[in-house]
Design a protein around this motif. Structure first.
Motif, PDB file in Angstrom:
ATOM      1  N   THR A   1      -3.064  58.411 -13.925  1.00  0.00           N
ATOM      2  CA  THR A   1      -2.460  57.218 -14.498  1.00  0.00           C
ATOM      3  C   THR A   1      -3.508  56.120 -14.544  1.00  0.00           C
ATOM      4  OG1 THR A   1      -1.767  56.349 -12.361  1.00  0.00           O
ATOM      5  CG2 THR A   1      -0.188  57.789 -13.527  1.00  0.00           C
ATOM      6  N   VAL A   2      -3.209  55.047 -15.246  1.00  0.00           N
ATOM      7  CA  VAL A   2      -4.119  53.908 -15.315  1.00  0.00           C
ATOM      8  C   VAL A   2      -4.393  53.372 -13.907  1.00  0.00           C
ATOM      9  CG1 VAL A   2      -4.359  51.518 -16.118  1.00  0.00           C
ATOM     10  CG2 VAL A   2      -3.453  53.267 -17.657  1.00  0.00           C
ATOM     11  N   SER A   3      -3.359  53.233 -13.106  1.00  0.00           N
ATOM     12  CA  SER A   3      -3.551  52.688 -11.761  1.00  0.00           C
ATOM     13  C   SER A   3      -4.365  53.637 -10.887  1.00  0.00           C
ATOM     14  CB  SER A   3      -2.212  52.354 -11.109  1.00  0.00           C
ATOM     15  OG  SER A   3      -1.408  53.493 -11.004  1.00  0.00           O
ATOM     16  N   GLN A   4      -4.221  54.942 -11.082  1.00  0.00           N
ATOM     17  CA  GLN A   4      -5.014  55.893 -10.308  1.00  0.00           C
ATOM     18  C   GLN A   4      -6.489  55.820 -10.696  1.00  0.00           C
ATOM     19  OE1 GLN A   4      -2.654  59.352 -11.339  1.00  0.00           O
ATOM     20  NE2 GLN A   4      -1.984  59.579  -9.213  1.00  0.00           N
ATOM     21  N   VAL A   5      -6.766  55.677 -11.986  1.00  0.00           N
ATOM     22  CA  VAL A   5      -8.152  55.531 -12.440  1.00  0.00           C
ATOM     23  C   VAL A   5      -8.751  54.265 -11.844  1.00  0.00           C
ATOM     24  CG1 VAL A   5      -9.643  55.110 -14.443  1.00  0.00           C
ATOM     25  CG2 VAL A   5      -7.843  56.845 -14.566  1.00  0.00           C
ATOM     26  N   THR A   6      -8.000  53.174 -11.897  1.00  0.00           N
ATOM     27  CA  THR A   6      -8.479  51.906 -11.356  1.00  0.00           C
ATOM     28  C   THR A   6      -8.758  52.018  -9.864  1.00  0.00           C
ATOM     29  OG1 THR A   6      -7.232  50.703 -13.037  1.00  0.00           O
ATOM     30  CG2 THR A   6      -7.919  49.455 -11.097  1.00  0.00           C
ATOM     31  N   GLU A   7      -7.856  52.636  -9.133  1.00  0.00           N
ATOM     32  CA  GLU A   7      -8.027  52.818  -7.691  1.00  0.00           C
ATOM     33  C   GLU A   7      -9.252  53.677  -7.383  1.00  0.00           C
ATOM     34  OE1 GLU A   7      -5.637  54.861  -3.992  1.00  0.00           O
ATOM     35  OE2 GLU A   7      -4.486  54.047  -5.664  1.00  0.00           O
ATOM     36  N   GLU A   8      -9.413  54.765  -8.110  1.00  0.00           N
ATOM     37  CA  GLU A   8     -10.571  55.639  -7.906  1.00  0.00           C
ATOM     38  C   GLU A   8     -11.872  54.908  -8.232  1.00  0.00           C
ATOM     39  OE1 GLU A   8     -10.924  58.648  -6.505  1.00  0.00           O
ATOM     40  OE2 GLU A   8      -8.797  58.584  -6.058  1.00  0.00           O
ATOM     41  N   ALA A   9     -11.872  54.106  -9.290  1.00  0.00           N
ATOM     42  CA  ALA A   9     -13.064  53.349  -9.666  1.00  0.00           C
ATOM     43  C   ALA A   9     -13.437  52.353  -8.567  1.00  0.00           C
ATOM     44  CB  ALA A   9     -12.849  52.627 -10.991  1.00  0.00           C
ATOM     45  N   ILE A  10     -12.444  51.721  -7.976  1.00  0.00           N
ATOM     46  CA  ILE A  10     -12.702  50.808  -6.856  1.00  0.00           C
ATOM     47  C   ILE A  10     -13.353  51.574  -5.714  1.00  0.00           C
ATOM     48  CG2 ILE A  10     -11.577  49.434  -5.053  1.00  0.00           C
ATOM     49  CD1 ILE A  10      -9.477  48.668  -7.226  1.00  0.00           C
ATOM     50  N   ASN A  11     -12.828  52.752  -5.410  1.00  0.00           N
ATOM     51  CA  ASN A  11     -13.378  53.569  -4.325  1.00  0.00           C
ATOM     52  C   ASN A  11     -14.805  54.027  -4.621  1.00  0.00           C
ATOM     53  OD1 ASN A  11     -10.977  53.360  -2.893  1.00  0.00           O
ATOM     54  ND2 ASN A  11     -10.148  55.249  -3.724  1.00  0.00           N
ATOM     55  N   VAL A  12     -15.055  54.459  -5.849  1.00  0.00           N
ATOM     56  CA  VAL A  12     -16.399  54.915  -6.224  1.00  0.00           C
ATOM     57  C   VAL A  12     -17.391  53.768  -6.134  1.00  0.00           C
ATOM     58  CG1 VAL A  12     -17.820  55.768  -8.140  1.00  0.00           C
ATOM     59  CG2 VAL A  12     -15.592  56.813  -7.680  1.00  0.00           C
ATOM     60  N   ARG A  13     -17.024  52.610  -6.669  1.00  0.00           N
ATOM     61  CA  ARG A  13     -17.929  51.458  -6.617  1.00  0.00           C
ATOM     62  C   ARG A  13     -18.190  51.022  -5.179  1.00  0.00           C
ATOM     63  NH1 ARG A  13     -14.841  49.838 -11.612  1.00  0.00           N
ATOM     64  NH2 ARG A  13     -16.344  50.077 -13.302  1.00  0.00           N
ATOM     65  N   ALA A  14     -17.183  51.066  -4.329  1.00  0.00           N
ATOM     66  CA  ALA A  14     -17.362  50.714  -2.913  1.00  0.00           C
ATOM     67  C   ALA A  14     -18.299  51.707  -2.234  1.00  0.00           C
ATOM     68  CB  ALA A  14     -16.017  50.681  -2.199  1.00  0.00           C
ATOM     69  N   PHE A  15     -18.147  52.987  -2.543  1.00  0.00           N
ATOM     70  CA  PHE A  15     -19.011  54.016  -1.979  1.00  0.00           C
ATOM     71  C   PHE A  15     -20.463  53.793  -2.399  1.00  0.00           C
ATOM     72  CE2 PHE A  15     -21.155  58.126  -2.469  1.00  0.00           C
ATOM     73  CZ  PHE A  15     -21.081  58.598  -1.167  1.00  0.00           C
ATOM     74  N   ILE A  16     -20.670  53.485  -3.668  1.00  0.00           N
ATOM     75  CA  ILE A  16     -22.023  53.241  -4.177  1.00  0.00           C
ATOM     76  C   ILE A  16     -22.636  52.016  -3.520  1.00  0.00           C
ATOM     77  CG2 ILE A  16     -23.341  52.574  -6.235  1.00  0.00           C
ATOM     78  CD1 ILE A  16     -21.356  54.382  -7.829  1.00  0.00           C
ATOM     79  N   ARG A  17     -21.858  50.941  -3.409  1.00  0.00           N
ATOM     80  CA  ARG A  17     -22.362  49.720  -2.744  1.00  0.00           C
ATOM     81  C   ARG A  17     -22.764  50.021  -1.308  1.00  0.00           C
ATOM     82  NH1 ARG A  17     -18.669  47.010  -5.939  1.00  0.00           N
ATOM     83  NH2 ARG A  17     -16.978  47.237  -4.478  1.00  0.00           N
ATOM     84  N   LYS A  18     -21.929  50.789  -0.618  1.00  0.00           N
ATOM     85  CA  LYS A  18     -22.212  51.133   0.771  1.00  0.00           C
ATOM     86  C   LYS A  18     -23.492  51.949   0.871  1.00  0.00           C
ATOM     87  CE  LYS A  18     -20.070  53.173   4.845  1.00  0.00           C
ATOM     88  NZ  LYS A  18     -18.880  53.852   5.374  1.00  0.00           N
ATOM     89  N   LYS A  19     -23.662  52.915  -0.019  1.00  0.00           N
ATOM     90  CA  LYS A  19     -24.872  53.745  -0.018  1.00  0.00           C
ATOM     91  C   LYS A  19     -26.112  52.895  -0.270  1.00  0.00           C
ATOM     92  CE  LYS A  19     -24.482  58.149   0.134  1.00  0.00           C
ATOM     93  NZ  LYS A  19     -24.888  58.953   1.260  1.00  0.00           N
ATOM     94  N   ILE A  20     -26.017  51.981  -1.218  1.00  0.00           N
ATOM     95  CA  ILE A  20     -27.150  51.118  -1.538  1.00  0.00           C
ATOM     96  C   ILE A  20     -27.481  50.223  -0.362  1.00  0.00           C
ATOM     97  CG2 ILE A  20     -27.904  49.174  -2.968  1.00  0.00           C
ATOM     98  CD1 ILE A  20     -26.387  50.532  -5.303  1.00  0.00           C
ATOM     99  N   LEU A  21     -26.474  49.609   0.237  1.00  0.00           N
ATOM    100  CA  LEU A  21     -26.710  48.741   1.392  1.00  0.00           C
ATOM    101  C   LEU A  21     -27.318  49.508   2.558  1.00  0.00           C
ATOM    102  CD1 LEU A  21     -23.533  46.462   1.368  1.00  0.00           C
ATOM    103  CD2 LEU A  21     -25.870  45.829   0.766  1.00  0.00           C
ATOM    104  N   ASN A  22     -26.832  50.717   2.799  1.00  0.00           N
ATOM    105  CA  ASN A  22     -27.381  51.533   3.884  1.00  0.00           C
ATOM    106  C   ASN A  22     -28.819  51.937   3.612  1.00  0.00           C
ATOM    107  OD1 ASN A  22     -25.089  51.409   5.445  1.00  0.00           O
ATOM    108  ND2 ASN A  22     -24.252  53.334   4.682  1.00  0.00           N
ATOM    109  N   SER A  23     -29.176  52.144   2.351  1.00  0.00           N
ATOM    110  CA  SER A  23     -30.548  52.532   2.029  1.00  0.00           C
ATOM    111  C   SER A  23     -31.515  51.362   2.166  1.00  0.00           C
ATOM    112  CB  SER A  23     -30.620  53.118   0.615  1.00  0.00           C
ATOM    113  OG  SER A  23     -30.439  52.109  -0.344  1.00  0.00           O
ATOM    114  N   LEU A  24     -30.995  50.139   2.109  1.00  0.00           N
ATOM    115  CA  LEU A  24     -31.834  48.959   2.247  1.00  0.00           C
ATOM    116  C   LEU A  24     -32.128  48.603   3.698  1.00  0.00           C
ATOM    117  CD1 LEU A  24     -30.260  46.685  -0.505  1.00  0.00           C
ATOM    118  CD2 LEU A  24     -32.375  48.027  -0.654  1.00  0.00           C
ATOM    119  N   ARG A  25     -31.416  49.209   4.602  1.00  0.00           N
ATOM    120  CA  ARG A  25     -31.591  48.886   6.032  1.00  0.00           C
ATOM    121  C   ARG A  25     -32.711  49.655   6.636  1.00  0.00           C
ATOM    122  NH1 ARG A  25     -25.258  48.471   7.788  1.00  0.00           N
ATOM    123  NH2 ARG A  25     -24.817  46.858   6.322  1.00  0.00           N
TER     124      ARG A  25
END
Length: 93
Positions: A69-93
């Motif tokens: 559904t639209v809401s499921q896509v939106t929720e998954e996109a939020i999760n994917v973007r959060a995962f990517i941000r976390k990976k990037i931040l962890n790689s900068l440490r």
């Protein structure tokens, strides 16, 4: 919470309230994204298509979104973007 997260949460809430969350993606129908986004503003459409691209890349293809559904896509996109941000931040440490 980040500004992007709050914006995505707002859009997800609006989509659920407007009833768009009941329709699902069906890539056997070439008009599936048009059908899902026809009642959205241009800004909402752009944001949703961006979410579709992010989630499709994460899952390994657009066809993997069938039944979402639209809401499921939106929720998954939020999760994917959060995962990517976390990976990037962890790689900068």
């Amino acid at each position: 919470m980040g500004k992007t997260f709050l914006v995505a949460l707002f859009f997800a809430s609006m989509l659920i309230i407007s009833g768009c969350g009941e329709k699902t993606i069906d890539y056997s129908d070439p008009n599936t994204l048009i059908t899902l986004t026809e009642k959205m503003s241009t800004e909402e459409q752009v944001h949703f298509i961006s979410d579709v691209m992010v989630v499709a890349l994460a899952l390994g293809g657009e066809e993997k979104l069938n039944g979402y559904t639209v809401s499921q896509v939106t929720e998954e996109a939020i999760n994917v973007r959060a995962f990517i941000r976390k990976k990037i931040l962890n790689s900068l440490r």
